[in-house]
Motif scaffolding. Sequence first.
Motif, PDB file in Angstrom:
ATOM      1  N   THR A 678     -20.718  22.332  18.966  1.00 26.00           N
ATOM      2  CA  THR A 678     -19.380  22.663  19.454  1.00 26.00           C
ATOM      3  C   THR A 678     -18.830  23.885  18.731  1.00 26.00           C
ATOM      4  OG1 THR A 678     -18.967  20.302  19.826  1.00 26.00           O
ATOM      5  CG2 THR A 678     -17.062  21.767  19.826  1.00 26.00           C
ATOM      6  N   HIS A 679     -18.343  24.838  19.502  1.00 22.20           N
ATOM      7  CA  HIS A 679     -17.687  25.985  18.881  1.00 22.20           C
ATOM      8  C   HIS A 679     -16.425  26.341  19.647  1.00 22.20           C
ATOM      9  CE1 HIS A 679     -18.780  29.024  21.944  1.00 22.20           C
ATOM     10  NE2 HIS A 679     -19.926  28.380  22.045  1.00 22.20           N
ATOM     11  N   VAL A 680     -15.584  27.092  18.995  1.00 22.91           N
ATOM     12  CA  VAL A 680     -14.316  27.523  19.582  1.00 22.91           C
ATOM     13  C   VAL A 680     -14.573  28.746  20.451  1.00 22.91           C
ATOM     14  CG1 VAL A 680     -12.074  28.502  19.057  1.00 22.91           C
ATOM     15  CG2 VAL A 680     -12.939  26.597  17.697  1.00 22.91           C
ATOM     16  N   SER A 681     -14.026  28.723  21.666  1.00 19.59           N
ATOM     17  CA  SER A 681     -14.169  29.863  22.577  1.00 19.59           C
ATOM     18  C   SER A 681     -12.927  30.743  22.590  1.00 19.59           C
ATOM     19  CB  SER A 681     -14.442  29.376  24.007  1.00 19.59           C
ATOM     20  OG  SER A 681     -15.628  28.630  24.059  1.00 19.59           O
ATOM     21  N   SER A 682     -11.767  30.138  22.406  1.00 18.99           N
ATOM     22  CA  SER A 682     -10.520  30.902  22.387  1.00 18.99           C
ATOM     23  C   SER A 682      -9.471  30.077  21.651  1.00 18.99           C
ATOM     24  CB  SER A 682     -10.052  31.219  23.804  1.00 18.99           C
ATOM     25  OG  SER A 682      -8.880  32.017  23.783  1.00 18.99           O
ATOM     26  N   VAL A 683      -8.575  30.770  20.972  1.00 22.41           N
ATOM     27  CA  VAL A 683      -7.527  30.090  20.210  1.00 22.41           C
ATOM     28  C   VAL A 683      -6.209  30.801  20.452  1.00 22.41           C
ATOM     29  CG1 VAL A 683      -9.141  29.347  18.422  1.00 22.41           C
ATOM     30  CG2 VAL A 683      -7.906  31.505  18.139  1.00 22.41           C
TER      31      VAL A 683
END
Length: 844
Positions: A678-683
Motif C-alpha cells: 500500500t502506498h499513498v497516491s495523493s494527499v
Amino acid sequence: MMHYWVGNLGHFFVITSFVTAIAAAFSYFRAASIKDLHNKNAWVVNGRTGYYLHALATVGICVMLFVIICQHYFEYHYAYSHSDKKLSTDYLISTFWNGQEGSFLLWMFWQALLGIVLIHTNKFWEAPVMTVFALVQAFLASMILGVVLPGIAVKIGSSPFILLREVMQDAPIFKTNPNYIPEDGTGLNPLLQNYWMVIHPPTLFLGFATTLVPFSFCIAGLWFKKYREWIRPALPWALFSAAILGLGILMGGYWAYETLNFGGYWNWDPVENGVYVPWLVLVGAIHTMISYKNSETALKASVILAIATFVLILYSTFLTRSGVLGDTSVHSFTDLGLSGQLLTYLLFFAVAAIVLAIVRWREIPSSKEEAAVYSREFWIFIGVITLCFMAFQVLIPTSFPVWNQFVGLFGIKSSLAPPGDQITFYSKFQVWFAIVIATLSGAVQFLWWKKIDLKTWMQQLFIPFVVALLATLVIVNVRQVFDIRYVLMLLTGLFTICANIKIGIQLLRTSAGLSGGAVAHIGVGLMLIGVMFSAGYSRVVSLNNTGMMISKDFSDEFNRDNLILFINEPRTMWGYDIEYMGERLSPRYHAGYVRRSDVAKTLDKDLVITKIPQNLGGVAYNAGDTIGIKGEDTYYEIQLRKNGKTYALYPRAQINPEMGGMLASPDIYRTVSADLYTHVSSVMNPDEETEWSPLQQDTVSQGQQFFANDYVTVLESVERVNTVEGVTLRDQDVAVKAHIKVQGEHGQYVAEPIFLIRDKLVAYIPDEINDLGLRFTLVNIRPETNTFIIGANTRQKDWVIIKAMEKPFINILWIGTLVLMLGFGIAMVRRFREFIKMKAKGQE
C-alpha cells in the motif's frame, strides 16, 4: 574554525595510497618476471611492503572521511552535501558511500583487504595475482586523487577532501568570508534513510571487489602459462563473489520493494541491469570452471567468462558514474569529470586481458572429444550460453546511450533510446530464458552426478516431472494461472525443485558437502515461482467501487485503481474493514509514531513541541517538551480490521518540489499467502489555502463542557505564558494560552490557542486539530465573569488517496533467495576446504 588538518592528512593518505599501489604493482611485476630466486624474493618483499602501506593508507583515507562526516565539518563539500547534524549514527555511516568519491573508496577498501588475504593464502600465485590487484588499486586511487596536472590543466580524480568554498567559488558568502562554515549540511536523501542502505552498498561493493580475484587468477594463469592450475584457487573465490554480489543485488531489490512505490522489487533500471549482467556471466563462469575440474572441458570458456565478468563490472561502473545515463536512470551519479578516467580504466584492463588471451589462445588446452547430447558437459554449455544470452539481451538496450555518444564522436547522429516500458520489454524475453534455465537446473543435475545413458536419465527424470506436472495442474486451476508463459514458469520451477530435492536426498546419504548445487537450484526454482506469482499475478485491490470519480484532473486509470479515504470513515477493502486514522510523524531518535495533532510546530521543521505527555521508545516526554522528528516525512496511519484483530499500516509521503513533487514509500502488511502493498497516491497539500467554516463562538468557563462540530469539548485551563512561538515577550505584553481537550472518535486531542496583546494590539494565534478538521481560537477574555469566548472553525475532513496491491506468494521469492545463498555457501565451503587440503600438500 576551519579543520584543515583533516583534509590535508586525508589527501596525503590518498596520494600515498596511489603511489604505494604503483610501487607494489611494479615490485610484484618484477618478482613475477625474473627467475632468480634471491632477487625474486627481494622483489616480493618490496611488493608486500608497498601493498601493506597502500592498505594502511586506504584505511587512513576512510578514517579521515569518517572524521569529517561524524564531526560535522561542513567546510568540506562531501560532509555538507551528504550529511547533517540530525542524522543518527547508522545513517551518518551510510553517508560515507553516498557520494561517488565514497563509493570508490569503499570499493578500494574491500579490495585492499582481499589483497592482504591473498598474500597470506596463495604464495605461488602471489606475484602475478598481486600485480593485477595493485594495478586495479592504483586506478581506483586515481579516482579520488583530485589533482590537476600543471601545464595541461588535466584533472585526475575527484577528492572527497575538497573544501566547500572550492566547489562554490562564485557564492557571494565565500567572496566576503572565505572561512565561512555552514551551520548544517543539506542532509541525506530521505529515501536513502533506510536500514538496507546501511548494509546494501557495502555488500554490493564487496561483490564488485571479489570479481577481481578470479579475474586476477585467470590473468596470472595466462601469464605464467598455467592454463589449468588457475582454476582451483579461483573457483572458491568465484563462488564467494557470486554469493556476495547476488546478495547485494537482492538487498537492493528488497530496499526498492520497501521504499519505492513502483509496485515491485526490480524495475530493470540501467543501474540495476549494470549489476545483474555481470552476475549472470559470473554464474556461467562458475559452471564452466566446475565442468573443467570434473572433465577437463570448457577451459577456454572459463577464461572468456572470468575476464568478461570483471570487464562488465568495470563497464557498469562507467555506465553509472560517467553521467552517460543521466537522462535514463534515476540511480546514476552525475559526471564529476571522471568519464575519461573511467573509460581509460575500462579499456586498459579490457584490452590487456583480451590481448593476453588472444596471444595464449592456441596454447590453452581444449577437449578434442565432442560432448554427447545427453552428457553433462553438453547441457552445461547450453545453460551457460543461455545465461550469456540473458545477460546480453539486457546489456544491449541498456547500452544505447553509450552507443549514441560513441557514434556522435564521428559526427553520426544516433537517437537510440532504452525501452519506454522497461519492465514489459525486458521481462518478455527474460521469462523464456528463465524457463530454459529452470529446466536445465533440474534435468542436468542427474547427468552431473552420474554417468548414465539416455534411458536411465529419462527414468530418473520421470518422477520429478510427474510430481511437478500434477502440482502445476492443481495450482493452475486453483489460482487461475492460464497465461502459457506463467504456466511454463510454474512447471519448470516446480520441476527443478522436485529434481534437486531428489538429488539432494541422495547426496545427504553420501556426502552432504556436495549438495550445494542442488540447494542453489532449489532456490532458483522457488525464486522463479515467487516472481511468477508476485509480478505476474499482482492485482490492484484498492478499486474505486463508489461509482464516482475521485477527480476530473486524474486519469481514468487513476480514478479506477485508487481509493480515497476520509479520516475516521471506515471502508472495506481486501476483505478487511479499512479506516484512515490521520497523519503521523516519525521521531528522529525513537521508534513509533506521533500524532500530528498532538504536537505544535516550531520554526525548525525537525522539532515539535508536544501538547500532551508522550512515551516514545520508553522515554517519557511531558507536555511542552521538544521532540526531534524527521520533518520531511509524513506518515498516514491506515488501520485494517478483521475478526477482532487490528493491523496498522504507515505509508509515507514527502512533499519535495526538487524531486518532482510528492515522493511516496509503501508500507506492507504481510500474510503467509500474500503481501498487501500500500502506498499513498495523493494527499492534501499543506501549502494550499484551507477553506474554513464561519467561526462558531461559545462563552465558557474553565472546566466547562461544550460542543465543537458535535465533539465533546472541555476548556480545561487557561494560563499566562511568557513566550510565543519561541519569542520571549516584554513586560508590557500579555499572552494567554487556553488548554482545550476534545474527545474524538479514537481518543482525546488537545488544542492550545493563544490570545496575545502586544503593543496595545490584539492578536489571535489559533490552533488546529488536524485529525478532526477543527481550529480553535481564544477570541476574548472576560475577567468580570471569569469566562472565555472560544471560537471554532471546521473544514473538510482530512483525506488520503491510496493504491493497494496484492502480491501473492511473494514470500516464496524471499525464501528462494535465502535458499540460493545457502547453496552458494555450501558449495563455497566445500571448495575452500578442498583448496586448504591441496595447499597442505604443497600443491597451491
